[in-house]
Write a protein that holds these residues in place. Structure first.
Motif, mmCIF file in Angstrom:
data_model
loop_
_atom_site.group_PDB
_atom_site.id
_atom_site.type_symbol
_atom_site.label_atom_id
_atom_site.label_comp_id
_atom_site.label_asym_id
_atom_site.label_seq_id
_atom_site.Cartn_x
_atom_site.Cartn_y
_atom_site.Cartn_z
ATOM 1 N N HIS A 19 3.094 32.543 -26.434
ATOM 2 C CA HIS A 19 4.387 33.270 -26.977
ATOM 3 C C HIS A 19 5.400 33.476 -26.006
ATOM 4 N N GLU A 20 5.074 33.657 -24.612
ATOM 5 C CA GLU A 20 6.034 34.033 -23.549
ATOM 6 C C GLU A 20 6.967 32.501 -23.438
ATOM 7 N N HIS A 47 9.679 31.881 -26.116
ATOM 8 C CA HIS A 47 10.822 32.694 -25.617
ATOM 9 C C HIS A 47 11.916 31.883 -24.831
ATOM 10 N N GLU A 86 11.803 38.111 -31.141
ATOM 11 C CA GLU A 86 10.333 38.346 -31.553
ATOM 12 C C GLU A 86 9.700 37.623 -32.631
ATOM 13 N N THR A 128 9.727 34.018 -32.147
ATOM 14 C CA THR A 128 8.759 33.775 -31.082
ATOM 15 C C THR A 128 7.463 33.728 -31.472
ATOM 16 N N TYR A 172 8.142 41.603 -34.703
ATOM 17 C CA TYR A 172 7.326 40.412 -34.314
ATOM 18 C C TYR A 172 6.676 39.780 -35.742
HETATM 19 ZN ZN ZN Z 1 7.901 38.369 -27.190
#
Ligand code: ZN
Ligand code: BES
Length: 605
Positions: A295-296, A299, A318, A321, A383
């Motif tokens: 996830h990170e 980004h 988000e 992502t 998200y």
């Molecule tokens: Zn995030």
């Protein structure tokens, strides 16, 4: 003086910043910082290089709680100029109005942070893994950069930076920049970030940290006590970066490193460029929680390359992502694995929609957070509803078409910001227009400006959860827990199992489960976070002490909020929650205590 009217980026008005970048924007920062653990403050000198877009008599910067010692036109040897603070707002802070000369190419601000600066957490040694050295870390997203740096704190404004940081000689500082891998003898370090980033991606951490490479361009920083476990847990990091590049184009930030923080870190992860910050609660020992790293990492494209223009457009960061994260996980571990993540996310989405209510504007993708703290207004919708929109598009146009669209979208808007309206326009032009009738079928307006989940969304299922659901049914039909077939289950199956248990289980039933599966003593934070609410509701005594320890040691808001809420919902739990909070509050980051103070009352008042 540089006037670039034709190149002037279109700045979407940002309700959470006092800055007026359409007149004058910043494009480069030179920052000098002295990190003082004894006073829990930073002393800084910030020189901002300016771009003039329209004649302006002043530069307005965001600040919150900063003490200003001097403001100069030009560099650190420049000439003093007049400045003035505007009114103070508890969320937004204070605008700093700096009088400019028409030819001012730069301004320099000498300042100090407040000991309680919300972005900064100063940890005593007892709150670190090694327990010998103090630790400092920042959390700037969403609007906290202004508590440690006078800046145009709007995600639509980007700048490059160089920093010189002075720390106690035995500690290592790291930033969202090119980082050192070894200590210097005198505690003096320089940093450079050559790609332009918004202020919310400014980051600093200082501690007893060491580096271990994982591949030529990836590695991990952690305290010495944590480093071996971290290197083991994140062994697939290079494969993740390669998978991401295969999907949506080259990684644009050169290195990708991880920093494992102490457990009080209030989030799971934070996508600081070149150096993702992660919670140690994902060190499960079996690599089961690394989707957070995917996830990170994702980004690095959605968010850090193409950035939400304001916090109302947060879903553009988000939602993309989450979709990207699951595609990375699918490439590494296969479709059945990624499907489990998708179903868990979907369950969370349904809960959030239920909690916020079927007509809540906070369930729209395009938010209206004006007048509110973005930190309180941002939720799971961005998200999971954001991801679900992309999943629906995938379902309707097919993966190849969607992937081409996303890859081009990142390439064409790299190092720029994007607002929801411009995105919709771009989507129409580049994808929807090629498929007659698609926009209506997709119910685009309902996704963006409507509540809940549009009916067109395809069902999400995970084949591997069928076994979980079968086990749940058997247990409820009388099969003893110890006789259920659970071999090969990952933590995702276990979390789905725990979510699927009926409400109101008695302590005796929980005892049976615990004897078979040892949930109370799981080393997996996601399993604990799914298990404890059941034990709280049932008054299951064996979990009380482990719960107290978890609440005291871990500062991750996503875990703690539901647990404190569950405690508050029981007659004896409310007192316990307040007692635990009173003891634990000092261990939490300001981002977390502001949430918990609202929930539990501030025990220090
Ligand atoms: Zn995030
Ligand atoms: N950028 C967010 C964290 C964030 C969002 C901080 C808004 C402040 C304001 C980060 O990428 C994130 O989403 N972290 C999640 C983990 C993820 C796997 C869903 C978290 O911390 O739980």
């Amino acid at each position: 003086m540089s006037h670039h009217p034709s190149l002037a980026p279109a700045f979407t008005p940002d309700p959470h910043s006092y800055a007026r970048p359409a007149e004058v924007s910043v494009h480069h920062l030179d920052l000098d910082l002295i990190v003082d653990f004894s006073s829990s403050t930073l002393a800084g000198t910030a020189t901002w290089q300016l771009t003039h877009h329209a004649p302006a008599a002043e530069l307005v910067l965001d600040t919150r709680g900063l003490a200003i010692d001097a403001v100069l036109l030009g560099g650190p040897d420049g000439t003093p100029t007049t400045y003035e603070f505007g009114p103070d707002d508890t969320v937004l802070g204070q605008p700093l109005h700096i009088v400019l000369s028409p030819d001012a190419a730069a301004v320099t601000i000498r300042y100090r942070t407040a000991p309680g600066a919300a972005a900064l957490q100063w940890l005593p040694p007892a709150q670190t893994a090694g327990r010998q050295q103090p630790f400092l870390f920042t959390q700037s997203q969403a609007i906290l950069a202004r508590t440690w740096l006078p800046c145009q704190d709007s995600p639509g404004v980007r700048f490059t930076y160089e920093a010189r940081v002075q720390v106690p000689a035995h500690l290592l500082p790291l930033m969202s920049a090119e980082n050192p891998q070894e200590r210097t003898p005198d505690g003096s370090y320089t940093f450079r970030m050559s790609q332009p980033i918004p202020a919310y991606l400014m980051a600093l951490a200082v501690g007893d940290l060491e580096f271990r490479p994982l591949s030529a361009r990836t590695g991990v920083y952690a305290e010495p006590a944590t480093l071996p476990q971290a290197a083991e847990e994140f062994a697939d990091l290079e494969d993740m970066v390669t998978a991401a590049e295969d999907l949506y184009g080259p990684y644009r930030w050169e290195r990708y490193d991880l920093l494992v923080l102490p457990p009080s870190f209030p989030f799971g992860g934070m996508e600081n460029p070149r150096l993702t910050f992660v919670t140690p609660t994902i060190l499960a020992g079996d690599r089961s929680l690394t989707s957070l790293v995917a996830h990170e990492l994702a980004h690095s494209w959605s968010g850090n390359l193409v950035t939400n223009a304001t916090w109302n457009d947060f879903w553009l960061n988000e939602g993309f992502t989450v979709y990207f994260e699951r595609r990375i996980m699918e490439k590494l571990y296969g479709r059945p694995y990624a499907d489990m993540l998708q179903v868990l996310g979907h369950t969370a989405l349904l809960h959030t929609v239920e909690e916020l209510g079927p007509t809540s504007p906070d369930t729209h993708l395009h938010l209206n957070l004006a007048g509110r703290d973005p930190d309180e207004g941002l939720n799971e919708i961005a998200y999971e509803k954001g991801d679900y929109l992309l999943l629906t598009l995938e379902h309707l146009v097919g993966r190849p078409a969607l992937d081409t669209f996303i890859k081009d979208y990142f390439a064409r808007h790299s190092f720029r910001s994007m607002d929801t309206l411009s995105f919709v326009e771009y989507l129409r032009q580049e994808l929807l227009a090629k498929h007659p009738g698609l926009e209506e079928h997709l119910q685009l307006a309902a996704w963006i400006n409507g509540p809940g989940i549009p009916a067109v969304a395809p069902p999400v299922v995970a084949a591997r959860f069928q076994a979980v659901e079968a086990a749940l049914a058997q247990w409820q039909a009388g099969t003893p827990a110890a006789n259920l077939t659970t071999t090969g289950w990952t933590s995702h199956e276990w979390v789905h199992f725990l979510h699927g248990l009926p409400p109101g289980l008695t302590a005796a039933r929980l005892t049976e489960l615990d004897e078979a599966f040892a949930f109370t003593h799981s080393g997996n934070a996601e399993i604990l976070a799914a298990w404890f609410p059941l034990t709280i509701a049932a008054g299951y005594a064996p979990a009380e002490e482990p719960l107290r320890e978890f609440l005291t040691w871990v500062g991750r808001r996503k875990f703690l909020v539901p647990l404190y809420r569950a405690l508050l919902a029981t007659p004896s739990g409310a007192d316990r929650a307040r007692a635990i909070y009173a003891a634990a509050r000092g261990n939490y980051h300001a981002v977390a205590t502001s949430t918990f103070d609202a929930l539990l009352g501030n025990p220090t008042e």
